[in-house]
Motif scaffolding. Structure first.
Motif, PDB file in Angstrom:
ATOM      1  N   SER A 137       1.850  -8.698 -10.149  1.00 38.60           N
ATOM      2  CA  SER A 137       3.173  -9.264 -10.126  1.00 38.60           C
ATOM      3  C   SER A 137       3.250  -9.290  -8.440  1.00 38.60           C
ATOM      4  O   SER A 137       2.351  -8.852  -7.686  1.00 38.60           O
ATOM      5  N   ALA A 138       4.374 -10.285  -8.080  1.00 42.93           N
ATOM      6  CA  ALA A 138       4.467 -10.472  -6.840  1.00 42.93           C
ATOM      7  C   ALA A 138       5.025  -8.914  -6.107  1.00 42.93           C
ATOM      8  O   ALA A 138       4.536  -8.617  -4.866  1.00 42.93           O
ATOM      9  N   ASP A 139       5.585  -8.265  -6.665  1.00 44.70           N
ATOM     10  CA  ASP A 139       6.085  -6.951  -6.481  1.00 44.70           C
ATOM     11  C   ASP A 139       4.863  -5.918  -6.088  1.00 44.70           C
ATOM     12  O   ASP A 139       4.830  -5.288  -5.095  1.00 44.70           O
ATOM     13  N   ASP A 140       3.864  -6.070  -7.277  1.00 37.41           N
ATOM     14  CA  ASP A 140       2.697  -5.325  -7.025  1.00 37.41           C
ATOM     15  C   ASP A 140       2.046  -5.548  -5.809  1.00 37.41           C
ATOM     16  O   ASP A 140       1.534  -4.597  -5.064  1.00 37.41           O
ATOM     17  N   LEU A 141       1.929  -6.785  -5.382  1.00 33.47           N
ATOM     18  CA  LEU A 141       1.362  -7.158  -4.300  1.00 33.47           C
ATOM     19  C   LEU A 141       2.009  -6.935  -3.119  1.00 33.47           C
ATOM     20  O   LEU A 141       1.217  -6.224  -1.934  1.00 33.47           O
ATOM     21  N   ALA A 142       3.240  -7.107  -3.113  1.00 29.12           N
ATOM     22  CA  ALA A 142       3.928  -6.689  -1.875  1.00 29.12           C
ATOM     23  C   ALA A 142       3.803  -4.946  -1.583  1.00 29.12           C
ATOM     24  O   ALA A 142       3.414  -4.774  -0.494  1.00 29.12           O
ATOM     25  N   LYS A 143       3.780  -4.148  -2.626  1.00 28.03           N
ATOM     26  CA  LYS A 143       3.499  -2.893  -2.419  1.00 28.03           C
ATOM     27  C   LYS A 143       2.433  -2.336  -2.146  1.00 28.03           C
ATOM     28  O   LYS A 143       1.766  -1.708  -1.116  1.00 28.03           O
ATOM     29  N   LEU A 144       1.212  -3.380  -2.356  1.00 32.65           N
ATOM     30  CA  LEU A 144      -0.266  -3.105  -1.975  1.00 32.65           C
ATOM     31  C   LEU A 144      -0.317  -3.294  -0.511  1.00 32.65           C
ATOM     32  O   LEU A 144      -0.864  -2.487   0.322  1.00 32.65           O
ATOM     33  N   HIS A 145       0.363  -4.373   0.041  1.00 28.03           N
ATOM     34  CA  HIS A 145       0.369  -4.728   1.077  1.00 28.03           C
ATOM     35  C   HIS A 145       0.681  -3.754   2.102  1.00 28.03           C
ATOM     36  O   HIS A 145       0.574  -3.375   3.090  1.00 28.03           O
ATOM     37  N   GLU A 146       1.994  -3.185   1.712  1.00 31.26           N
ATOM     38  CA  GLU A 146       2.757  -2.144   2.269  1.00 31.26           C
ATOM     39  C   GLU A 146       1.933  -1.029   2.564  1.00 31.26           C
ATOM     40  O   GLU A 146       1.854  -0.232   3.855  1.00 31.26           O
ATOM     41  N   ILE A 147       1.372  -0.398   1.590  1.00 26.52           N
ATOM     42  CA  ILE A 147       0.312   0.554   1.489  1.00 26.52           C
ATOM     43  C   ILE A 147      -0.546   0.663   2.385  1.00 26.52           C
ATOM     44  O   ILE A 147      -1.071   1.452   3.448  1.00 26.52           O
ATOM     45  N   VAL A 148      -1.382  -0.587   2.380  1.00 20.91           N
ATOM     46  CA  VAL A 148      -2.390  -0.927   3.249  1.00 20.91           C
ATOM     47  C   VAL A 148      -2.348  -0.945   4.854  1.00 20.91           C
ATOM     48  O   VAL A 148      -2.913  -0.534   5.772  1.00 20.91           O
ATOM     49  N   ASP A 149      -1.047  -1.691   5.010  1.00 15.68           N
ATOM     50  CA  ASP A 149      -0.418  -1.574   6.362  1.00 15.68           C
ATOM     51  C   ASP A 149      -0.209  -0.392   7.020  1.00 15.68           C
ATOM     52  O   ASP A 149      -0.473   0.025   8.301  1.00 15.68           O
ATOM     53  N   ARG A 150       0.489   0.809   6.267  1.00 15.12           N
ATOM     54  CA  ARG A 150       0.787   2.089   6.587  1.00 15.12           C
ATOM     55  C   ARG A 150      -0.664   2.619   6.804  1.00 15.12           C
ATOM     56  O   ARG A 150      -0.892   3.538   7.820  1.00 15.12           O
ATOM     57  N   GLN A 151      -1.736   2.364   5.906  1.00 14.57           N
ATOM     58  CA  GLN A 151      -2.979   3.137   6.027  1.00 14.57           C
ATOM     59  C   GLN A 151      -3.596   2.497   7.494  1.00 14.57           C
ATOM     60  O   GLN A 151      -4.522   3.632   8.287  1.00 14.57           O
ATOM     61  N   LYS A 152      -3.455   1.371   7.852  1.00 13.60           N
ATOM     62  CA  LYS A 152      -4.097   1.011   8.785  1.00 13.60           C
ATOM     63  C   LYS A 152      -3.374   1.441  10.109  1.00 13.60           C
ATOM     64  O   LYS A 152      -4.022   1.681  11.264  1.00 13.60           O
ATOM     65  N   ALA A 153      -2.189   1.646  10.056  1.00 12.30           N
ATOM     66  CA  ALA A 153      -1.559   2.115  11.406  1.00 12.30           C
ATOM     67  C   ALA A 153      -1.829   3.681  11.384  1.00 12.30           C
ATOM     68  O   ALA A 153      -1.492   4.513  12.432  1.00 12.30           O
ATOM     69  N   ALA A 154      -2.211   4.621  10.348  1.00 13.66           N
ATOM     70  CA  ALA A 154      -2.332   5.910  10.431  1.00 13.66           C
ATOM     71  C   ALA A 154      -3.672   6.188  11.095  1.00 13.66           C
ATOM     72  O   ALA A 154      -4.547   5.812  11.122  1.00 13.66           O
TER      73      ALA A 154
END
Length: 248
Positions: A137-154
């Motif tokens: 879903s669009a919500d699934d995709l938004a959450k996946l992008h959020e997680i990857v962004d946090r991983q990238k910044a960590a």
């Protein structure tokens, strides 16, 4: 003659049935009430004294039945003055809890090997990504992008990295819309904890995030074939580095 007489005898009527022990009767009655919805998720059961009175059994018998139901993840106890016995949420996440506990116990006992768990998780992750690409879903995709962004910044020593990795793979499994598959992926990922077996250098961290981005891109494009290629590349990379780390 005797044989003929026996042959002509009417068949015996079966009227006996297994006598269930009081503990089993209590356990099965409460279980049936939970599974039928008579007892709702989160609802508090009557006190032990009241249940023992209702079933006309001893407190010891009742507690034995409640222990069995708790081991089946159907109820849980909250200690304290305001505590009590509550109905556990009976949904697909409860299945994941049961699988997690079972796998953890089998690993601790040495009944199964760590590499068997990781291999099974890898086998399930491929269809998980393919299905997520089809059903996300669009919500699934938004959450996946959020997680990857946090991983990238960590940074590589950030204590949130293992939890972010767990969330990433678990969310993909949930996006598959197959709740049984999601339960097994979550449980096996918890048991294997791949990040804990990696030598997390900045290079490994960057490459892992890059691979996660490729997986999310395939899911966003709803391309199951690209998703499979991306997850296989990711799992192959992890297997190589985990093997090298464990060999040390």
């Amino acid at each position: 003659m005797a044989a003929g007489a026996r042959a002509s005898e009417p068949s015996r009527k079966v009227i006996g049935r297994t006598v269930v022990r009081p503990r089993q009767q209590v356990e099965e009655t409460i279980k049936a009430a939970i599974l039928s919805g008579e007892l709702k998720s989160g609802e508090m059961l009557p006190s032990e004294a009241e249940l023992a009175r209702q079933f006309n059994v001893s407190r010891g018998t009742l507690r034995e039945a409640l222990r069995v139901l708790a081991s089946q993840h159907l109820i849980y106890k909250v200690p304290g003055a305001r505590g009590g016995t509550f109905v556990q949420s009976v949904d697909y996440s409860a299945l994941g809890d049961v699988v997690t506990d079972s796998v953890d116990n089998l690993l601790a006992l040495g009944s199964i090997r760590f590499d068997e768990v990781t291999h099974m998780r890898e086998l399930l992750e491929v269809p998980s990504v393919r299905l997520a690409a089809e059903h996300r879903s669009a919500d699934d995709l938004a959450k996946l992008h959020e997680i990857v962004d946090r991983q990238k910044a960590a940074s590589v020593d950030d204590p949130s990295i293992p939890e972010l990795d767990r969330q990433f793979h678990t969310l993909i499994a949930r996006a598959s819309q197959n709740r049984v598959l999601a339960s097994f992926v979550a449980a096996l990922h918890h048991a294997s904890e791949p990040v804990h077996y990696l030598d997390l250098s900045p290079e490994v961290g960057r490459e892992t995030v890059k691979q996660h981005q490729a997986i999310v891109r395939a899911i966003a494009d709803q391309d199951p074939d690209a998703g499979e290629r991306a997850i296989v590349e990711h799992l192959t990379y992890l297997r190589h580095h985990i093997s090298a780390h464990r060999a040390k």
